[in-house]
Design an enzyme around this catalytic site. Structure first.
Site, PDB file in Angstrom:
ATOM      1  N   GLU A  44       0.850  -1.197   0.000  1.00 51.75           N
ATOM      2  CA  GLU A  44       0.000   0.000   0.000  1.00 51.75           C
ATOM      3  C   GLU A  44       0.891   1.256   0.000  1.00 51.75           C
ATOM      4  OE1 GLU A  44      -1.995   0.219   3.788  1.00 51.75           O
ATOM      5  OE2 GLU A  44      -3.438   1.732   3.144  1.00 51.75           O
ATOM      6  N   LYS A 119      -9.627   2.069  -1.673  1.00 52.35           N
ATOM      7  CA  LYS A 119      -9.784   1.380  -0.381  1.00 52.35           C
ATOM      8  C   LYS A 119     -11.143   1.687   0.255  1.00 52.35           C
ATOM      9  CE  LYS A 119      -7.097   0.856   3.944  1.00 52.35           C
ATOM     10  NZ  LYS A 119      -5.842   1.313   4.596  1.00 52.35           N
ATOM     11  N   CYS A 152      -5.016  -3.280   2.727  1.00 53.37           N
ATOM     12  CA  CYS A 152      -4.703  -3.291   4.152  1.00 53.37           C
ATOM     13  C   CYS A 152      -5.923  -3.500   5.045  1.00 53.37           C
ATOM     14  CB  CYS A 152      -3.928  -2.031   4.513  1.00 53.37           C
ATOM     15  SG  CYS A 152      -2.917  -2.285   6.000  1.00 53.37           S
ATOM     16  N   VAL A 179      -0.111  -2.031  10.682  1.00 51.67           N
ATOM     17  CA  VAL A 179       0.501  -1.597  11.939  1.00 51.67           C
ATOM     18  C   VAL A 179       0.050  -2.482  13.099  1.00 51.67           C
ATOM     19  CG1 VAL A 179       0.869   0.796  11.240  1.00 51.67           C
ATOM     20  CG2 VAL A 179      -1.310   0.166  12.262  1.00 51.67           C
TER      21      VAL A 179
HETATM   22  C1  ACM Z   1      -3.822   0.237   7.265  1.00 52.26           C
HETATM   23  O1  ACM Z   1      -4.939   0.034   6.785  1.00 52.26           O
HETATM   24  N1  ACM Z   1      -2.854   0.784   6.541  1.00 52.26           N
HETATM   25  C2  ACM Z   1      -3.502  -0.141   8.637  1.00 52.26           C
END
Ligand code: ACM
Length: 271
Positions: A44, A119, A152, A179
């Site tokens: 990402e 996203k 992510c 994270v």
């Molecule tokens: C994330 O979605 N970059 C933790």
């Protein structure tokens, strides 16, 4: 059918689009001299870094994309190498659309931008400067393989992988800047419960920008529809590696002869 797929565990330099792009190109050259992948997946936001203070900072590293003409100035070096080597390249970037920004991922196949995903589920500070994605989940074909993309934090919503699987994805590409430490194990379940391949390319390192700080958990991996970790990387360090898969394994949704994952669903009881 065989597909060789490579993932890259990467540490971009915050704001250095040009440098990160050159580094990615160098890595692609290294990958294709040592192996023969048809698809290469980056994390990402691998061109910009992740830790932004505000929209002004984001603006400086964002660019628009058009899948209509399949071209893009900012991605030109990736498009060129994708065309020259007849490969697919995918990864995350900050997309600018008018005054709005999306945390997006592209898929370039043989020199054409053939998919762009925004996203759906933004994480934490991302809500301060990105728009929630409006593309929805999409399935596209490249090299006779059906791919889907999620980014992510989409992982924590089982609906993301489920939707892509129900739409026919055989391989889910999952660029990440994780994270939290849970996703790598959760993807094991996502792959089994949907009988799909899931490739997660995560980033590593610590990124500090004023009072903002993120540490990324690495552990990039590819999981098979049978829940095998067929490629794994450790929590730190930059790596690339590839593995050969048979994407059609994901077409068989039978857990047993009498239990088909999708046919046995009881939608009337679900919310
Ligand atoms: C994330 O979605 N970059 C933790």
């Amino acid at each position: 059918m065989q597909l060789e797929i490579a993932i890259v565990q990467f540490k971009p330099t915050l704001f250095d689009i040009k440098g990160n792009l050159q580094k990615a190109i160098n890595i692609i050259h290294e990958i294709i001299t040592s192996s023969n992948p048809k698809v290469i997946l980056f994390p990402e936001l691998f061109l910009s870094g992740y830790t932004f203070k505000d929209r002004k900072e984001l603006d400086a590293v964002s660019f628009p994309i058009s899948i209509q003409d399949g071209k893009n100035e900012s991605l030109a070096p990736l498009i060129d190498i994708s065309k020259k080597m007849s490969i697919g390249i995918s990864g995350g970037y900050s997309e600018k659309d008018g005054d709005l920004f999306y945390n997006s991922s592209f898929f370039i196949g043989d020199g054409q931008i053939i998919a762009n995903y925004r996203k759906t589920h933004l994480f934490h500070d991302e809500n301060d400067y990105f728009q929630p994605g409006d593309t929805g989940f999409q399935v596209f074909e490249y090299n006779n393989v059906k791919f889907g993309m999620m980014i992510c934090f989409d992982w924590i919503f089982p609906e993301s992988a489920r939707t892509l699987a129900l739409m026919g994805s055989e391989v889910i590409l999952h660029p990440a800047n994780l994270v939290l430490p849970f996703c790598q194990r959760a993807m094991y379940a996502r792959a089994i419960e949907n009988r799909v391949f899931i490739a997660t390319a995560n980033r590593v390192g610590k990124e500090v920008n004023g009072k903002y700080e993120n540490s990324f958990t690495g552990g990039s991996q590819i999981v098979s529809p049978r829940g095998e970790y067929i490629l794994t990387m450790n929590e730190d360090g930059e790596y690339f590696s590839s593995v050969k898969i048979d994407p059609t394994e994901a077409d068989d949704k039978n857990i047993t002869e009498k239990s088909n994952l999708f046919k046995a669903r009881r939608e009337e009881f679900y919310r």
